[in-house]
Design a protein around this motif. Structure first.
Motif, PDB file in Angstrom:
ATOM      1  N   ASN A   1      44.820  33.409  41.412  1.00  0.00           N
ATOM      2  CA  ASN A   1      44.059  33.220  40.180  1.00  0.00           C
ATOM      3  C   ASN A   1      45.035  32.775  39.098  1.00  0.00           C
ATOM      4  N   ARG A   2      45.201  31.469  38.956  1.00  0.00           N
ATOM      5  CA  ARG A   2      46.192  30.953  38.001  1.00  0.00           C
ATOM      6  C   ARG A   2      45.851  31.266  36.554  1.00  0.00           C
ATOM      7  N   PHE A   3      44.588  31.405  36.246  1.00  0.00           N
ATOM      8  CA  PHE A   3      44.174  31.552  34.852  1.00  0.00           C
ATOM      9  C   PHE A   3      43.775  32.984  34.500  1.00  0.00           C
ATOM     10  N   GLY A   4      43.994  33.919  35.405  1.00  0.00           N
ATOM     11  CA  GLY A   4      43.547  35.289  35.184  1.00  0.00           C
ATOM     12  C   GLY A   4      44.542  36.138  34.436  1.00  0.00           C
ATOM     13  N   GLU A   5      44.200  37.410  34.315  1.00  0.00           N
ATOM     14  CA  GLU A   5      45.084  38.376  33.688  1.00  0.00           C
ATOM     15  C   GLU A   5      45.841  39.091  34.789  1.00  0.00           C
ATOM     16  N   TYR A   6      47.120  39.323  34.559  1.00  0.00           N
ATOM     17  CA  TYR A   6      47.961  39.935  35.572  1.00  0.00           C
ATOM     18  C   TYR A   6      48.569  41.222  35.030  1.00  0.00           C
ATOM     19  N   SER A   7      48.510  42.252  35.837  1.00  0.00           N
ATOM     20  CA  SER A   7      49.055  43.540  35.467  1.00  0.00           C
ATOM     21  C   SER A   7      50.500  43.630  35.949  1.00  0.00           C
ATOM     22  N   THR A   8      51.321  44.267  35.148  1.00  0.00           N
ATOM     23  CA  THR A   8      52.724  44.431  35.543  1.00  0.00           C
ATOM     24  C   THR A   8      53.054  45.898  35.829  1.00  0.00           C
TER      25      THR A   8
END
Length: 144
Positions: free
Chosen positions: A102-109
């Protein structure tokens, strides 16, 4: 002469086509990864251009590595289930997968602090030994 050989040798044409297709697949995958600014490097500074190219190569290779790990894990699961895996079937699997990204999603770290399990390099599929291993095993590889 090379052109005539290429035209008259069907197995050579198949090998060249296969290699070309792999390179083109990698380039398409790399362009897909570097989607920002439609892949155009707008900076005129050669150092910044080099950074952009190297970052794209690093990111592309990281995604390929992650895909390869996922593929290896699936193969391991299939082997544990008792399925037989022919090494010849694995050559048709590409690490240039994009459907799950998902290139445009939100990513959790928050998972960055979680250490992964040790990576096991062996799949247990029964690949023939590499040429170097075969030579070493036969005692033909002698270091000076």
């Amino acid at each position: 002469m090379q052109l005539l050989r290429y035209l008259s040798d069907a197995p050579l044409r198949r090998r060249v086509t296969a290699a070309t297709n792999k390179v083109e697949s990698f380039n398409r995958f790399s362009q897909w990864i570097g989607f920002g600014n439609r892949g155009v490097i707008a900076d005129n500074d050669p150092i910044e251009q080099e950074k952009a190219v190297k970052f794209n190569a690093l990111l592309t290779n990281a995604v390929i590595f992650h895909n390869a790990l996922d593929i290896a894990e699936i193969v391991r699961q299939l082997l544990e289930e008792g399925r037989e895996i022919d090494p010849e079937d694995l050559v048709h699997i590409s690490p240039y997968l994009t459907e799950h990204i998902n290139r445009f999603g939100e990513y959790s770290t928050h998972e960055l602090g979680i250490l992964p399990e040790a990576y096991d390099r062996k799949l247990g599929v029964g690949f023939p030994p590499r040429r170097e291993q075969h030579l070493t095993a036969a005692g033909l590889d002698q270091a000076a």
